[in-house]
Motif scaffolding. Structure first.
Motif, mmCIF file in Angstrom:
data_model
loop_
_atom_site.group_PDB
_atom_site.id
_atom_site.type_symbol
_atom_site.label_atom_id
_atom_site.label_comp_id
_atom_site.label_asym_id
_atom_site.label_seq_id
_atom_site.Cartn_x
_atom_site.Cartn_y
_atom_site.Cartn_z
ATOM 1 N N ASP A 93 0.814 -1.219 0.000
ATOM 2 C CA ASP A 93 0.000 0.000 0.000
ATOM 3 C C ASP A 93 0.844 1.264 0.000
ATOM 4 O OD1 ASP A 93 -2.291 -1.432 0.045
ATOM 5 O OD2 ASP A 93 -2.493 -1.419 2.234
ATOM 6 N N ASN A 94 2.059 1.134 0.495
ATOM 7 C CA ASN A 94 2.880 2.333 0.643
ATOM 8 C C ASN A 94 4.166 2.202 -0.177
ATOM 9 O OD1 ASN A 94 4.429 4.460 1.459
ATOM 10 N ND2 ASN A 94 3.935 4.249 3.645
ATOM 11 N N PRO A 95 4.227 2.892 -1.341
ATOM 12 C CA PRO A 95 5.403 2.746 -2.194
ATOM 13 C C PRO A 95 6.697 3.171 -1.507
ATOM 14 C CG PRO A 95 3.784 4.252 -3.196
ATOM 15 C CD PRO A 95 3.233 3.823 -1.874
ATOM 16 N N LEU A 96 6.594 4.080 -0.546
ATOM 17 C CA LEU A 96 7.798 4.553 0.134
ATOM 18 C C LEU A 96 8.440 3.459 0.988
ATOM 19 C CD1 LEU A 96 9.437 7.116 0.262
ATOM 20 C CD2 LEU A 96 8.099 7.816 2.264
ATOM 21 N N VAL A 97 7.598 2.607 1.568
ATOM 22 C CA VAL A 97 8.132 1.511 2.393
ATOM 23 C C VAL A 97 8.950 0.586 1.501
ATOM 24 C CG1 VAL A 97 7.545 -0.488 3.835
ATOM 25 C CG2 VAL A 97 6.242 1.635 4.061
ATOM 26 N N LYS A 98 8.376 0.229 0.343
ATOM 27 C CA LYS A 98 9.088 -0.665 -0.582
ATOM 28 C C LYS A 98 10.353 0.015 -1.130
ATOM 29 C CE LYS A 98 6.999 -3.982 -2.620
ATOM 30 N NZ LYS A 98 6.096 -4.766 -3.437
ATOM 31 N N ALA A 99 10.265 1.303 -1.424
ATOM 32 C CA ALA A 99 11.436 2.032 -1.944
ATOM 33 C C ALA A 99 12.566 2.032 -0.919
ATOM 34 C CB ALA A 99 11.050 3.471 -2.306
ATOM 35 N N SER A 100 12.210 2.158 0.349
ATOM 36 C CA SER A 100 13.234 2.170 1.392
ATOM 37 C C SER A 100 13.875 0.776 1.513
ATOM 38 C CB SER A 100 12.600 2.616 2.713
ATOM 39 O OG SER A 100 13.572 2.605 3.713
ATOM 40 N N ILE A 101 13.051 -0.260 1.411
ATOM 41 C CA ILE A 101 13.603 -1.633 1.462
ATOM 42 C C ILE A 101 14.532 -1.838 0.262
ATOM 43 C CG2 ILE A 101 13.062 -4.107 1.403
ATOM 44 C CD1 ILE A 101 10.323 -3.344 2.737
ATOM 45 N N ASP A 102 14.069 -1.413 -0.928
ATOM 46 C CA ASP A 102 14.891 -1.561 -2.138
ATOM 47 C C ASP A 102 16.205 -0.780 -2.020
ATOM 48 O OD1 ASP A 102 13.674 -3.353 -3.879
ATOM 49 O OD2 ASP A 102 12.215 -1.866 -4.548
ATOM 50 N N GLN A 103 16.114 0.408 -1.454
ATOM 51 C CA GLN A 103 17.305 1.243 -1.289
ATOM 52 C C GLN A 103 18.374 0.518 -0.467
ATOM 53 O OE1 GLN A 103 17.182 5.631 0.073
ATOM 54 N NE2 GLN A 103 17.244 4.453 1.964
#
Ligand SMILES: N[C@@H](CCC(=O)N[C@@H](CS)C(=O)NCC(=O)O)C(=O)O
Length: 220
Positions: A93-103
């Motif tokens: 639901d939250n693209p920022l959470v996934k972006a932080s994991i990917d980062q």
């Protein structure tokens, strides 16, 4: 019942153990298929059809095959999103959470893994394989790893885990190399002497999934 996914390679391989830890976190049934690397089975034409670089792991799920351990882990998290540890790769639901994991997953692959892989090979595997150690490479990569861990020390002073307050794929991906560095080389202090990194390491390495993978490595 769903057909178990297949993982090719020995659990002592860092890249194989990354995938195994992910499967255990996600509670995905799997079949571990042995690949006898000392006999060069990973370079055989049949195996190269699923891993064209001739490395482990290779992975199959029904009619698809994949290689590259971090991509395999991302796939497992996406495909089996609704089971096991649902926080491992964000909640969708939250693209920022996934972006932080990917980062932080990228930081592991691009910054942590290169020096730590050299150190694991030189200090843990070369002696077992009766290969001469390259002292220059050891010194150079120790310095590189220290700089990476200084960044981690700061980050882990701000949040419990790398991508926030939950254990994710970003943390999991560090387990294989960090495990060998802490337990099979004299580089463990790089982790334990840094307060936040030391706390993080003891937390992530004691997860049931990882304890199980270490057990598999020890009985292999
Ligand atoms: N980036 C790859 C690395 C795979 C890799 O380096 N595997 C090693 C074992 S950990 C291997 O197969 N080495 C044998 C070779 O390269 O011939 C991944 O994450 O899957």
């Amino acid at each position: 019942m769903a057909t178990p996914v297949k993982v090719y390679g020995p659990p002592v391989s860092t890249a194989v153990s990354r995938v195994l830890a992910c499967l255990l976190e996600k509670e995905v049934p799997y079949q571990l298929i042995p690949v006898n690397m000392s006999k060069g089975e990973h370079k055989m034409p049949e195996y190269l059809k699923i891993q064209p670089f001739g490395q482990v792991p290779a992975f199959e799920d029904e009619d698809i095959s994949l290689f590259e351990s971090r991509s395999i882990c991302r796939y497992i998290c996406e495909k089996y999103a609704k089971q096991g540890n649902k926080d491992l790769y964000g909640d969708g639901d939250n693209p920022l959470v996934k972006a932080s994991i990917d980062q932080w997953l990228e930081a592991e692959g691009q910054s942590f893994s290169p020096p730590s892989s050299v150190l694991v090979f030189q200090l843990a595997f070369a002696p077992r394989m009766k290969l001469k150690q390259d002292q220059g490479a050891i010194r150079q990569n120790e310095e590189k790893l220290k700089k990476v861990l200084d960044v981690y020390e700061q980050r882990l002073g701000e949040s419990q885990f790398l991508a926030g307050d939950k254990f994710t794929l970003a943390d999991l991906s560090h387990l294989p190399n960090a495990h060998y560095l802490v337990n099979a080389t004299d580089m463990g202090e790089l982790f334990t002497s840094r307060e936040n990194v030391g706390r993080w390491w003891s937390e992530i390495s004691s997860r049931d999934s990882w304890v199980k993978v270490v057990g598999m490595q020890e009985t292999a």
